[in-house]
Design an enzyme around this catalytic site. Structure first.
Site: not given
Length: 537
Positions: A125, A345
């Site tokens: 990520s 997010e």
């Protein structure tokens, strides 16, 4: 919801209208296998023709200047997760689920993103965040630095820093914000403001002494120092802002939530003092967040010492939902006449998958889709470019010839023809769900396989399930959204968004030879409003 314009004498439109009405009526009557009208070819032909007519309206591309930019990042939200979340969303409303539309499904443009890191076939990520925020691919485990930087090697930081679209927007006079369900200094948000060769350096308490001595800064410190006056910061991670062993305001007796900073600094207090001449709000709970919704303050909400709880386990009195945070963020940011950039997010989709807990992951995805819908209602498609994507996928899938309307967390309608035991539709390629009892695969029918924290069976035993390496989807709407099409490298995304908003290195095309903007202003017509209605419904 569908909106259909009924034209007198137009029998095709009237037929479609009646079909949709009967669909809606069927949806409220329970959960049959599938509605009777689906047996009629007219149903499918009419629906396809309606979709085709909508597609033809997209020939006139939206080339307005994007005043606002919103990036929704579903961490770990691969295409199988999108599909399963769609089914879950429908089943939560009493339908079979497969025919349901997610909010992101309604976006007119879809592309695929290649997620590999410069040194990794299957990405992490941090490197991916650097790609879709800073516009350059990077090594796994690093944020806000180019591929010349090496993970955990402090001396490779200087000179290899790269800036993000959040900074480009701030330098252009826009308001900027970060909203996440993880720590605000986790991999995804940190690439927006930090330059760090190790994604795990949340505070100096997690850094090796030699890195601190060499002058490398922890991510929490960079949040408050690198880009002055980020207008909205919401998420978790407050323990990294406080001195080591300082007790947490919400969990005063729990040592795992104590502060971690070895330098003794209280970053929140420092930030508050710095902002004392501005209208600012620091909030700790859901109610105080909602109270600020109508204010004009710079807002910092650190709601948990670490990550926010899963939405299924959230205390609805103390912790806000992602949808609530997004709504507050937009209402604060949009007060800037120059517009805003917002990074959102849905970070715990990823955590659910890593733990093999598909139910947690999919409910997180549905909540993010709810936030996407809310954002669409309080912004305009004419001046706001919205992009929804993922950083990477997971070793998650579902199958087994399940019938229409089968609960997404249910069993497949067959036994294994090898061990003659049942299996769930959802399975993982690897992860903690691998269990053997007396040398044989566990019989899942004896377990609560629809439980909130059930760990779906996996093929390979691992303590934590891994990411997947396939392409992920990119959904786009608003100004210049058509530039997201086909298959692209992941680092292409912020370049498109910057181009649409005339920020960063993409500004020359925004001015004609006479000095006027060459992109169209956002002035919706009646036809455009009708198109918007169709897209939102």
């Amino acid at each position: 919801m569908w909106y259909v314009t009924v034209v007198p004498g137009n029998t095709t439109t009237m037929t479609f209208f009646l079909i949709i009405c009967s669909c809606l009526a069927w949806g409220g009557l329970g959960k049959p296998q599938f509605p009777d009208q689906e047996k009629d070819p007219l149903f499918w032909n009419t629906w396809a023709q309606h979709t085709l007519k909508n597609a033809l309206t997209l020939q006139k591309l939206n080339q307005n200047t994007a005043k606002n930019l919103i990036l929704f990042l579903g961490d770990g939200m691969g295409i199988p997760t999108v599909t399963a979340a769609r089914i879950l969303k429908g089943q939560l409303s009493g339908q079979s689920g497969e025919e349901t539309q997610l909010e992101m499904d309604k976006f007119p443009f879809v592309a695929l993103s290649k997620t590999y890191n410069t040194n990794a076939q299957v990405a992490d990520s941090a490197g991916t965040a650097t790609a879709y925020l800073c516009g350059v691919k990077a090594n796994e485990g690093t944020v806000g630095v180019s591929a010349a930087a090496v993970r955990s090697q402090c001396n490779t930081t200087q000179g290899n820093e790269v800036t993000s679209i959040l900074k480009w927007a701030k330098e252009a006079g826009k308001s900027v914000g970060i909203v996440t369900t993880t720590r605000v200094n986790h991999a995804t948000p940190s690439a927006a403001y930090a330059h760090c060769v190790d994604r795990d350096w949340f505070s100096d308490g997690e850094m090796p002494a030699e890195a601190v001595q060499a002058g490398c800064k922890d991510i929490a410190r960079q949040l408050f120092e690198n880009i002055p006056n980020i207008d909205v910061i919401m998420g978790g991670g407050r323990k990294y802002m406080f001195p080591k062993n300082q007790s947490d305001v919400e969990y005063p007796g729990d040592k795992k939530h104590f502060g971690t900073r070895k330098d003794g600094r209280n970053l929140v207090e420092e930030w508050t003092n710095r902002m004392k001449n501005k209208v600012s709000c620091s909030v700790l709970g859901r109610l105080s967040l909602l109270f600020t919704m109508s204010s004009s303050c710079v807002n910092t909400g650190l709601f948990e010492p670490g990550d926010l709880p899963y939405n299924l386990e959230r205390n609805t009195e103390t912790d806000p939902s992602l949808t609530e945070m997004v709504e507050v963020a937009i209402k604060i940011l949009r007060k800037n006449p120059r517009g805003f950039y917002l990074l959102v997010e849905g970070g715990r989709i990823d955590h659910g998958h890593h733990e093999g807990k598909a139910k947690q992951a999919l409910h997180e995805a549905v909540e993010m889709d709810r936030a996407i819908g809310r954002a669409g209602l309080i912004t305009s498609i004419y001046d706001t470019m919205t992009v929804v994507t993922a950083d990477h996928s997971h070793m998650f899938n579902f199958g087994g010839y399940t019938p229409r309307g089968n609960t997404i967390f249910g069993l497949a309608p067959m036994l294994s023809d090898v061990d003659q035991k049942p299996f769930t539709a959802i399975l993982y390629g690897n992860g903690p769900g691998f269990k053997v009892i007396n040398g044989l695969r566990e019989n899942v029918s004896t377990l609560d396989y629809q439980g909130t924290n059930y760990q779906a069976q996996s093929a390979v035993p691992l303590r934590m399930e891994t990411h997947g390496g396939e392409d992920v989807a990119v959904f786009a709407k608003g100004p210049m959204a058509h530039l997201l099409h086909g298959v692209h490298e992941q680092n292409y995304i912020p370049h498109v968004m910057a181009y649409a908003a005339c920020i960063g290195q993409n500004r020359d095309h925004c001015m004609s030879s006479g000095g006027a903007s060459s992109l169209s202003p956002a002035l919706p017509s009646l036809a455009a409003l009708l198109t918007l209605t169709r897209l939102l419904c």
